[in-house]
Design a protein around this motif. Structure first.
Motif, PDB file in Angstrom:
ATOM      1  N   TYR A  31      25.930 -45.527   3.423  1.00 45.09           N
ATOM      2  CA  TYR A  31      26.431 -44.230   3.877  1.00 45.09           C
ATOM      3  C   TYR A  31      26.795 -44.344   5.354  1.00 45.09           C
ATOM      4  CZ  TYR A  31      24.218 -42.489  -0.380  1.00 45.09           C
ATOM      5  OH  TYR A  31      23.857 -42.280  -1.684  1.00 45.09           O
ATOM      6  N   GLY A  98      21.593 -41.755   1.741  1.00 48.03           N
ATOM      7  CA  GLY A  98      22.014 -40.403   2.081  1.00 48.03           C
ATOM      8  C   GLY A  98      21.749 -40.059   3.526  1.00 48.03           C
ATOM      9  N   PRO A  99      21.583 -38.755   3.823  1.00 49.76           N
ATOM     10  CA  PRO A  99      21.494 -38.316   5.224  1.00 49.76           C
ATOM     11  C   PRO A  99      20.110 -38.483   5.815  1.00 49.76           C
ATOM     12  CG  PRO A  99      21.402 -36.422   3.801  1.00 49.76           C
ATOM     13  CD  PRO A  99      21.576 -37.607   2.893  1.00 49.76           C
ATOM     14  N   TYR A 100      19.362 -39.470   5.386  1.00 51.49           N
ATOM     15  CA  TYR A 100      17.979 -39.628   5.817  1.00 51.49           C
ATOM     16  C   TYR A 100      17.828 -40.918   6.588  1.00 51.49           C
ATOM     17  CZ  TYR A 100      18.268 -36.584   1.860  1.00 51.49           C
ATOM     18  OH  TYR A 100      18.685 -35.612   0.995  1.00 51.49           O
ATOM     19  N   GLU A 101      17.017 -40.844   7.661  1.00 49.34           N
ATOM     20  CA  GLU A 101      16.752 -42.026   8.465  1.00 49.34           C
ATOM     21  C   GLU A 101      18.067 -42.713   8.840  1.00 49.34           C
ATOM     22  OE1 GLU A 101      13.604 -44.467   6.988  1.00 49.34           O
ATOM     23  OE2 GLU A 101      13.862 -45.941   8.591  1.00 49.34           O
ATOM     24  N   GLN A 102      18.859 -42.001   9.607  1.00 49.01           N
ATOM     25  CA  GLN A 102      20.132 -42.553  10.026  1.00 49.01           C
ATOM     26  C   GLN A 102      19.957 -43.391  11.283  1.00 49.01           C
ATOM     27  OE1 GLN A 102      23.391 -39.742  10.117  1.00 49.01           O
ATOM     28  NE2 GLN A 102      22.623 -38.667   8.333  1.00 49.01           N
TER      29      GLN A 102
END
Lengths: 113, 115
Positions: A31, A98-102
């Motif tokens: 992502y 996904g939008p976690y731990e970017q």
């Protein structure tokens, strides 16, 4: 430790010119994201990219903006005709799930004159 | 409209004390809440993620709580050090179903730990 890289670190351009900001995400991440941060303001989401297509985009990400993953490693943000208000720090980020731990890159400071 | 609010733009504390930062949100049903650290001129750095069914999460000197009834998260740094001085960002992502949904950040709390 793997990290997200961005080039250039600083870009100065004249109003109306096209700019391309480049990012190399972490290699096993799926992502990819672009954010911007105007000086003194909050980090704002621009666009997310997954499976070679845009997944979500914000109201900021209008027709002047586009993203591309041209070769399986680079992830680019293009602004077709820059405006003064596009001056900001642009951050690329990537994540596994996904939008976690970017994981964010160091940013490109764009100055439009 | 959806809103994320972090209390106090700036927080000064003495070295060795516990810093507590607050994040409140409205009109969200977040599955996850995240905290990031940002130093001047740098990109945010991920610190902790807490799920909606978790009350508390710890990592070394960091502790996060998540109260979905109050719509609030507290972020604690114990035994604070001058090196902890930075801006701390709260971030939310709405429930996702396989797509890379957007992450929305609060405006941050600037923490200064005084020696």
């Amino acid at each position: 430790e793997p990290e997200v890289t961005q080039t250039p670190s600083h870009q100065v351009t004249q109003m109306g010119q096209e700019v391309i900001l480049r990012c190399v995400p972490i290699s096993n991440h799926l992502y990819f994201y672009w954010y911007r941060q105007i000086l003194g303001q909050k980090v704002e989401f621009l666009v997310s990219f997954y499976n070679n297509e845009i997944s979500e985009k914000s109201e900021i990400f209008d027709d002047q903006f586009s993203v591309e993953r041209p070769d399986g490693s680079n992830f680019t943000l293009k602004i077709r005709s820059t405006k003064l208000e596009d001056s900001a720090m642009y951050f690329c980020a990537s994540s596994v799930l996904g939008p976690y731990e970017q994981y964010f890159g160091p940013g490109t400071r764009l100055t439009v004159t | 409209s959806q809103k994320i609010e972090q209390n106090s733009e700036a927080l000064n504390i003495q070295e060795g004390k516990t810093a507590t930062l607050t994040c409140n949100y409205t009109n969200y049903s977040p599955a996850y809440l995240q905290w990031y650290r940002q130093d001047p001129g740098r990109g945010p750095v991920f610190l902790l993620l807490i799920r909606e069914n978790e009350k508390e999460k710890r990592k070394e000197r960091l502790k996060v709580t998540f109260d979905t009834t109050l719509k609030q998260s507290l972020f604690h740094i114990t035994a604070s050090q001058p090196a902890d001085s930075a801006t701390y960002l709260c971030a939310l992502a709405a429930i996702s179903s396989g797509s890379a949904r957007q992450l929305t950040f609060g405006s941050g709390t600037q923490l200064t730990v005084l020696p």
